[in-house]
Design a protein around this motif. Structure first.
Motif, PDB file in Angstrom:
ATOM      1  N   SER A 105       0.843  -1.204   0.000  1.00 44.04           N
ATOM      2  CA  SER A 105       0.000   0.000   0.000  1.00 44.04           C
ATOM      3  C   SER A 105       0.871   1.243   0.000  1.00 44.04           C
ATOM      4  O   SER A 105       1.907   1.289   0.654  1.00 44.04           O
ATOM      5  CB  SER A 105      -0.909   0.020   1.225  1.00 44.04           C
ATOM      6  OG  SER A 105      -1.842  -1.019   1.151  1.00 44.04           O
ATOM      7  N   LEU A 106       0.412   2.259  -0.742  1.00 42.02           N
ATOM      8  CA  LEU A 106       1.103   3.538  -0.825  1.00 42.02           C
ATOM      9  C   LEU A 106       0.091   4.669  -0.647  1.00 42.02           C
ATOM     10  O   LEU A 106      -1.094   4.477  -0.916  1.00 42.02           O
ATOM     11  CB  LEU A 106       1.750   3.707  -2.204  1.00 42.02           C
ATOM     12  CG  LEU A 106       2.715   2.639  -2.673  1.00 42.02           C
ATOM     13  CD1 LEU A 106       3.054   2.846  -4.129  1.00 42.02           C
ATOM     14  CD2 LEU A 106       3.968   2.663  -1.823  1.00 42.02           C
ATOM     15  N   ASN A 107       0.559   5.814  -0.271  1.00 40.42           N
ATOM     16  CA  ASN A 107      -0.289   7.022  -0.231  1.00 40.42           C
ATOM     17  C   ASN A 107      -1.598   6.818   0.530  1.00 40.42           C
ATOM     18  O   ASN A 107      -2.642   7.300   0.121  1.00 40.42           O
ATOM     19  CB  ASN A 107      -0.581   7.502  -1.659  1.00 40.42           C
ATOM     20  CG  ASN A 107       0.661   7.971  -2.377  1.00 40.42           C
ATOM     21  OD1 ASN A 107       1.462   8.712  -1.816  1.00 40.42           O
ATOM     22  ND2 ASN A 107       0.842   7.534  -3.611  1.00 40.42           N
ATOM     23  N   GLY A 108      -1.538   6.065   1.611  1.00 40.24           N
ATOM     24  CA  GLY A 108      -2.740   5.821   2.407  1.00 40.24           C
ATOM     25  C   GLY A 108      -3.549   4.629   1.960  1.00 40.24           C
ATOM     26  O   GLY A 108      -4.565   4.307   2.579  1.00 40.24           O
ATOM     27  N   GLY A 109      -3.119   3.971   0.875  1.00 38.77           N
ATOM     28  CA  GLY A 109      -3.828   2.780   0.405  1.00 38.77           C
ATOM     29  C   GLY A 109      -5.310   3.026   0.243  1.00 38.77           C
ATOM     30  O   GLY A 109      -5.723   4.039  -0.322  1.00 38.77           O
ATOM     31  N   ALA A 110      -6.109   2.123   0.780  1.00 38.07           N
ATOM     32  CA  ALA A 110      -7.567   2.220   0.662  1.00 38.07           C
ATOM     33  C   ALA A 110      -8.195   2.967   1.837  1.00 38.07           C
ATOM     34  O   ALA A 110      -9.414   3.010   1.962  1.00 38.07           O
ATOM     35  CB  ALA A 110      -8.156   0.819   0.561  1.00 38.07           C
ATOM     36  N   SER A 111      -7.364   3.585   2.687  1.00 37.96           N
ATOM     37  CA  SER A 111      -7.912   4.236   3.884  1.00 37.96           C
ATOM     38  C   SER A 111      -8.334   5.685   3.649  1.00 37.96           C
ATOM     39  O   SER A 111      -8.985   6.279   4.512  1.00 37.96           O
ATOM     40  CB  SER A 111      -6.884   4.183   5.023  1.00 37.96           C
ATOM     41  OG  SER A 111      -5.762   4.976   4.711  1.00 37.96           O
ATOM     42  N   VAL A 112      -7.948   6.267   2.522  1.00 34.28           N
ATOM     43  CA  VAL A 112      -8.323   7.653   2.224  1.00 34.28           C
ATOM     44  C   VAL A 112      -8.822   7.746   0.781  1.00 34.28           C
ATOM     45  O   VAL A 112      -8.471   6.916  -0.056  1.00 34.28           O
ATOM     46  CB  VAL A 112      -7.140   8.630   2.443  1.00 34.28           C
ATOM     47  CG1 VAL A 112      -6.761   8.702   3.909  1.00 34.28           C
ATOM     48  CG2 VAL A 112      -5.948   8.273   1.607  1.00 34.28           C
ATOM     49  N   PRO A 113      -9.632   8.759   0.474  1.00 37.17           N
ATOM     50  CA  PRO A 113     -10.149   8.905  -0.896  1.00 37.17           C
ATOM     51  C   PRO A 113      -9.020   9.169  -1.900  1.00 37.17           C
ATOM     52  O   PRO A 113      -7.946   9.634  -1.526  1.00 37.17           O
ATOM     53  CB  PRO A 113     -11.080  10.112  -0.810  1.00 37.17           C
ATOM     54  CG  PRO A 113     -11.319  10.355   0.623  1.00 37.17           C
ATOM     55  CD  PRO A 113     -10.167   9.770   1.380  1.00 37.17           C
ATOM     56  N   PRO A 114      -9.284   8.933  -3.174  1.00 36.30           N
ATOM     57  CA  PRO A 114      -8.281   9.199  -4.207  1.00 36.30           C
ATOM     58  C   PRO A 114      -7.909  10.673  -4.268  1.00 36.30           C
ATOM     59  O   PRO A 114      -8.736  11.548  -3.993  1.00 36.30           O
ATOM     60  CB  PRO A 114      -8.978   8.792  -5.502  1.00 36.30           C
ATOM     61  CG  PRO A 114     -10.085   7.899  -5.089  1.00 36.30           C
ATOM     62  CD  PRO A 114     -10.499   8.333  -3.722  1.00 36.30           C
ATOM     63  N   ASP A 115      -6.682  10.929  -4.626  1.00 38.07           N
ATOM     64  CA  ASP A 115      -6.203  12.293  -4.840  1.00 38.07           C
ATOM     65  C   ASP A 115      -6.601  12.721  -6.247  1.00 38.07           C
ATOM     66  O   ASP A 115      -6.179  12.101  -7.227  1.00 38.07           O
ATOM     67  CB  ASP A 115      -4.684  12.318  -4.685  1.00 38.07           C
ATOM     68  CG  ASP A 115      -4.067  13.678  -4.972  1.00 38.07           C
ATOM     69  OD1 ASP A 115      -4.808  14.623  -5.331  1.00 38.07           O
ATOM     70  OD2 ASP A 115      -2.834  13.788  -4.842  1.00 38.07           O
ATOM     71  N   PRO A 116      -7.406  13.768  -6.388  1.00 39.70           N
ATOM     72  CA  PRO A 116      -7.848  14.183  -7.716  1.00 39.70           C
ATOM     73  C   PRO A 116      -6.712  14.659  -8.619  1.00 39.70           C
ATOM     74  O   PRO A 116      -6.859  14.710  -9.826  1.00 39.70           O
ATOM     75  CB  PRO A 116      -8.842  15.316  -7.444  1.00 39.70           C
ATOM     76  CG  PRO A 116      -8.619  15.721  -6.036  1.00 39.70           C
ATOM     77  CD  PRO A 116      -7.957  14.590  -5.325  1.00 39.70           C
ATOM     78  N   GLU A 117      -5.557  14.981  -8.039  1.00 41.09           N
ATOM     79  CA  GLU A 117      -4.407  15.432  -8.833  1.00 41.09           C
ATOM     80  C   GLU A 117      -3.440  14.310  -9.162  1.00 41.09           C
ATOM     81  O   GLU A 117      -2.419  14.535  -9.806  1.00 41.09           O
ATOM     82  CB  GLU A 117      -3.672  16.552  -8.093  1.00 41.09           C
ATOM     83  CG  GLU A 117      -4.534  17.771  -7.846  1.00 41.09           C
ATOM     84  CD  GLU A 117      -5.221  18.275  -9.116  1.00 41.09           C
ATOM     85  OE1 GLU A 117      -4.538  18.402 -10.153  1.00 41.09           O
ATOM     86  OE2 GLU A 117      -6.446  18.527  -9.075  1.00 41.09           O
ATOM     87  N   SER A 118      -3.724  13.083  -8.741  1.00 39.87           N
ATOM     88  CA  SER A 118      -2.836  11.952  -9.017  1.00 39.87           C
ATOM     89  C   SER A 118      -2.866  11.602 -10.505  1.00 39.87           C
ATOM     90  O   SER A 118      -3.824  11.896 -11.217  1.00 39.87           O
ATOM     91  CB  SER A 118      -3.260  10.737  -8.185  1.00 39.87           C
ATOM     92  OG  SER A 118      -4.527  10.271  -8.623  1.00 39.87           O
ATOM     93  N   LEU A 119      -1.819  10.973 -10.975  1.00 38.22           N
ATOM     94  CA  LEU A 119      -1.759  10.539 -12.371  1.00 38.22           C
ATOM     95  C   LEU A 119      -2.941   9.651 -12.744  1.00 38.22           C
ATOM     96  O   LEU A 119      -3.565   9.871 -13.785  1.00 38.22           O
ATOM     97  CB  LEU A 119      -0.432   9.828 -12.664  1.00 38.22           C
ATOM     98  CG  LEU A 119      -0.287   9.253 -14.069  1.00 38.22           C
ATOM     99  CD1 LEU A 119      -0.257  10.359 -15.111  1.00 38.22           C
ATOM    100  CD2 LEU A 119       0.961   8.393 -14.158  1.00 38.22           C
TER     101      LEU A 119
END
Length: 189
Positions: free
Chosen positions: A166-180
């Motif tokens: 898991s990276l960037n909070g995995g499934a514990s936080v919503p997706p980052d709208p600025e992510s690739l």
């Protein structure tokens, strides 16, 4: 290990990458391909991955490529857009020298920087003592599944092991709208 440079792969590296992968296909069990792809096919795969914004790295020492690693889409359906699958291959003469570890450490950093949430390793011949399983365990990947007898190569049945990180909070936080992955998804809509 100290003189090994990790850098983005370039087209000029593809002859050596093709050689390294050919050895993995013909001599090993990490890949379930039975015939090594030619340079043109490896070039097409490289172009597809890099055009998609996925990281593709090489390890080089004194100008010689010793191994390579890349991340690509885990599955094509859009709900999988936050997961990538990693691949890492090391030249026979460079195995056991930490090349795979250096490549994977940088690959994980690159994948994390683009906003993906999971890296999945799909390991052919995933015996507990395999170098790939041990490498992924060392990097914090956890076992997440096994397909028993899923491949047949070199006269024997092979299990496929799934591991994930898991990276960037995995499934514990919503997706980052600025992510690739989110940016690519919005462009496709």
């Amino acid at each position: 290990m100290s003189n090994i440079a990790i850098r983005p792969a370039i087209v000029a590296d593809l002859d050596r990458i093709t050689e390294i992968y050919a050895d993995a296909v013909t001599q090993g069990t990490a890949s379930y391909e039975l015939e090594p792809p030619d340079r043109a096919e490896m070039g097409a795969r490289f172009d597809s991955l890099t055009a998609g914004g996925f990281p593709y790295l090489v390890a080089a020492k004194d100008g010689a490529v010793l191994g390579y690693a890349y991340a690509g889409a885990f599955r094509p359906r859009p709900a999988y857009r936050f997961i990538v699958e990693d691949s890492v291959y090391v030249a026979p003469e460079a195995k056991g020298q930490g090349v795979g570890l250096l490549l994977m450490q940088r690959l994980i950093e690159a994948v994390e920087a683009t906003g993906f949430r999971q890296i999945v390793a799909v390991i052919g011949d995933g015996r507990p003592d395999s170098a790939s399983v041990r490498l992924h365990e060392k990097l914090g990947f956890r076992h997440s599944g096994r397909l028993e007898g899923s491949g047949y190569k070199h006269g024997r049945w092979l299990d496929t092991v799934f591991m994930q990180l898991s990276l960037n909070g995995g499934a514990s936080v919503p997706p980052d709208p600025e992510s690739l992955p989110e940016q690519k998804f919005r462009k496709q809509k």
